[in-house]
Design a protein around this motif. Structure first.
Motif, PDB file in Angstrom:
ATOM      1  N   ARG A 280       0.831  -1.220   0.000  1.00 60.03           N
ATOM      2  CA  ARG A 280       0.000   0.000   0.000  1.00 60.03           C
ATOM      3  C   ARG A 280       0.852   1.251   0.000  1.00 60.03           C
ATOM      4  O   ARG A 280       0.490   2.268  -0.605  1.00 60.03           O
ATOM      5  N   ALA A 281       1.983   1.204   0.705  1.00 54.48           N
ATOM      6  CA  ALA A 281       2.845   2.385   0.753  1.00 54.48           C
ATOM      7  C   ALA A 281       3.357   2.747  -0.629  1.00 54.48           C
ATOM      8  O   ALA A 281       3.616   3.930  -0.942  1.00 54.48           O
ATOM      9  N   GLY A 282       3.484   1.748  -1.499  1.00 53.33           N
ATOM     10  CA  GLY A 282       3.930   2.021  -2.860  1.00 53.33           C
ATOM     11  C   GLY A 282       2.931   2.831  -3.658  1.00 53.33           C
ATOM     12  O   GLY A 282       3.289   3.443  -4.686  1.00 53.33           O
ATOM     13  N   SER A 283       1.668   2.860  -3.228  1.00 56.13           N
ATOM     14  CA  SER A 283       0.643   3.617  -3.964  1.00 56.13           C
ATOM     15  C   SER A 283       0.586   5.069  -3.545  1.00 56.13           C
ATOM     16  O   SER A 283      -0.155   5.863  -4.163  1.00 56.13           O
ATOM     17  N   VAL A 284       1.327   5.458  -2.516  1.00 53.17           N
ATOM     18  CA  VAL A 284       1.249   6.838  -2.025  1.00 53.17           C
ATOM     19  C   VAL A 284       1.879   7.807  -3.024  1.00 53.17           C
ATOM     20  O   VAL A 284       1.355   8.910  -3.264  1.00 53.17           O
ATOM     21  N   PRO A 305       6.227  13.747   3.250  1.00 53.17           N
ATOM     22  CA  PRO A 305       7.107  12.775   3.917  1.00 53.17           C
ATOM     23  C   PRO A 305       6.508  11.378   4.029  1.00 53.17           C
ATOM     24  O   PRO A 305       7.205  10.453   4.461  1.00 53.17           O
ATOM     25  N   VAL A 306       5.233  11.209   3.680  1.00 52.53           N
ATOM     26  CA  VAL A 306       4.558   9.931   3.953  1.00 52.53           C
ATOM     27  C   VAL A 306       5.259   8.726   3.335  1.00 52.53           C
ATOM     28  O   VAL A 306       5.467   7.715   4.017  1.00 52.53           O
ATOM     29  N   PRO A 307       5.651   8.747   2.066  1.00 56.26           N
ATOM     30  CA  PRO A 307       6.280   7.538   1.507  1.00 56.26           C
ATOM     31  C   PRO A 307       7.530   7.108   2.264  1.00 56.26           C
ATOM     32  O   PRO A 307       7.709   5.925   2.580  1.00 56.26           O
TER      33      PRO A 307
END
Length: 454
Positions: A280-284, A305-307
């Motif tokens: 899911r982090a890859g979709s940010v 900074p989220v990713p």
């Protein structure tokens, strides 16, 4: 001094022996003559007749009454001593110490009265053949006086005993608890030991539980030594403590297999969740690209900074999972549980951050297409709060009216801010959220006040 006085007195017995020996040494005719009624025509000698005999009987009655009073006092003192010992075995309070002192004072009074009675008995041999009426009268007076004193002291003892009621009831209650409490502690300790053996038999070490159980060994030794050595109150406290600690060990030992299985389940579940969050982090990043392309910087800058944060947090979670798995293999259950809690917190925060990016894009898309829906929803919340504030009133309470008026003005400013080529839609959404929160807070205050007034 508590004394018992054997009757008849030794001197009386000695006198009887002398009389028998004298008769045996007399010539046979004289012996026959001395026996009452030996000859039909002969008279009998009266040892003590008339008024003197009555005085002897009165003195003997006084002596019997004094003996009865002495026996009653002696019995009451013995019974009361048992009560005092019961109280002192349990209670060391100032009240209990005063009771002991008072009982000692009464003991002195009892000794004095008993000595008076014994002296009066020793001073007069009422079985003497030549007992004078005056001596019998004196004996009756002294024995009656001794009896009256014994009765008076017995009355003091009875009053003292009646005052012991609360202390004695408390002491007897604690003594009645003693044996069952000690036995319960022993049985619970045995149950804890058996539960620990069963857990170890299943392959779990439970070293921490074994150490806790070992600390109860000396306590069990003191329980077995009994209240005579350690006191009733201390023994009761020790029994309660052993019971509580042993029960905790038993309960944890019985839960340990389930606890181990739960840790295994959590390890699997959190590993799966970490893997899913990595995906899911890859979709940010694609979401951020669209936000940057379509909206002003104020709408997405805080999400930049989220990713990186998601990647770091997931990596930390995976490292903690490895530590938790090692702790579980080494059966360090508290460490494993604490590490899994840390993993869960890391994944929760990462999940929220990753979700925030997607939620931001969806909300900005919706409001940019139709801001009126957000405006109407917010105005409705404010009007609903205003109607409640006016219910049953001609004018609203300033404490409610002022924040609602400010909320209306704030909403108007947010709507006005949408004019222009590149409106800050995220600022608009945060403002409408704040206005609705203000309306909800005022509604809650009004309802609380009216509920309290009812």
């Amino acid at each position: 001094m508590t004394a018992t006085h054997a009757q008849p007195h030794a001197r009386a017995r000695a006198g009887g022996v002398r009389d028998v020996l004298t008769l045996m040494l007399l010539p046979v005719p004289l012996i026959a003559a001395a026996l009452p009624g030996a000859f039909a025509g002969g008279g009998t000698r009266r040892w003590f007749g008339g008024r003197g005999e009555n005085q002897r009987a009165d003195a003997q009655a006084a002596k019997d009454a004094a003996a009865a009073a002495f026996y009653e006092l002696d019995t009451a003192q013995r019974d009361l001593r048992i009560s005092i010992e019961t109280i002192t075995a349990v209670d060391s309070s100032p009240g209990a110490r005063r009771v002991v002192d008072e009982f000692a004072r009464l003991g002195s009074r009892i000794d004095e009265a008993s000595s008076g009675y014994i002296n009066a008995v020793d001073a007069h041999d009422l079985d003497r053949d030549d007992l004078e009426p005056s001596v019998a009268s004196t004996a009756r007076t002294e024995l009656t006086r001794a009896k009256d004193e014994l009765v008076r002291v017995k009355g003091e003892l009875d009053r003292f005993e009646r005052g012991l009621g609360p202390l004695l009831d408390k002491a007897e209650t604690q003594l009645a608890r003693l044996a069952p409490a000690v036995e319960r502690a022993r049985q619970t300790l045995l149950a804890a030991s058996n539960a620990l053996d069963a857990v170890r038999g299943s392959g779990l070490r439970a070293d921490d539980l074994a150490a806790r159980l070992a600390t109860l060994g000396p306590e069990l030794t003191k329980l077995n030594q009994g209240a005579g050595q350690h006191g009733v109150a201390e023994t009761l406290q020790r029994a309660d403590r052993v019971l509580r600690d042993a029960e905790a060990v038993r309960a944890e030992a019985e839960r340990l297999p389930e606890r181990a299985a739960e840790i295994d389940r959590r390890l699997v579940s959190l590993r799966t969740r970490a893997q899913a969050l990595t995906t899911r982090a890859g979709s940010v990043e694609p979401v951020l690209s669209e936000l940057r392309r379509r909206f002003s910087a104020a709408c997405w800058q805080d999400l930049q900074p989220v990713p990186g944060q998601a990647e770091t947090s997931v990596h930390q979670a995976e490292e903690k999972l490895k530590e938790a798995a090692k702790a579980r293999d080494e059966q360090r259950w508290p460490d494993a549980t604490a590490l899994l809690s840390t993993v869960r917190a890391l994944l929760n925060s990462t999940d929220e951050a990753v979700s925030a990016a997607g939620d931001r894009l969806r909300r900005l898309n919706a409001v940019s297409k139709d801001p009126q829906q957000e405006i109407d929803r917010t105005r409705f919340a404010v009007r609903d709060a205003q109607r409640l504030a006016m219910a049953g009133r001609n004018t609203p309470d300033p404490r409610h009216a002022r924040p609602l008026d400010d909320a209306v003005a704030r909403l108007d400013r947010a709507v006005a801010g949408l004019e222009g080529r590149h409106p800050d839609w995220w600022h608009f959404l945060t403002e409408t959220d704040a206005v609705r929160n203000t309306a909800a807070r005022v509604v809650g205050e009004i309802r609380d006040e009216r509920g309290a007034g009812a």
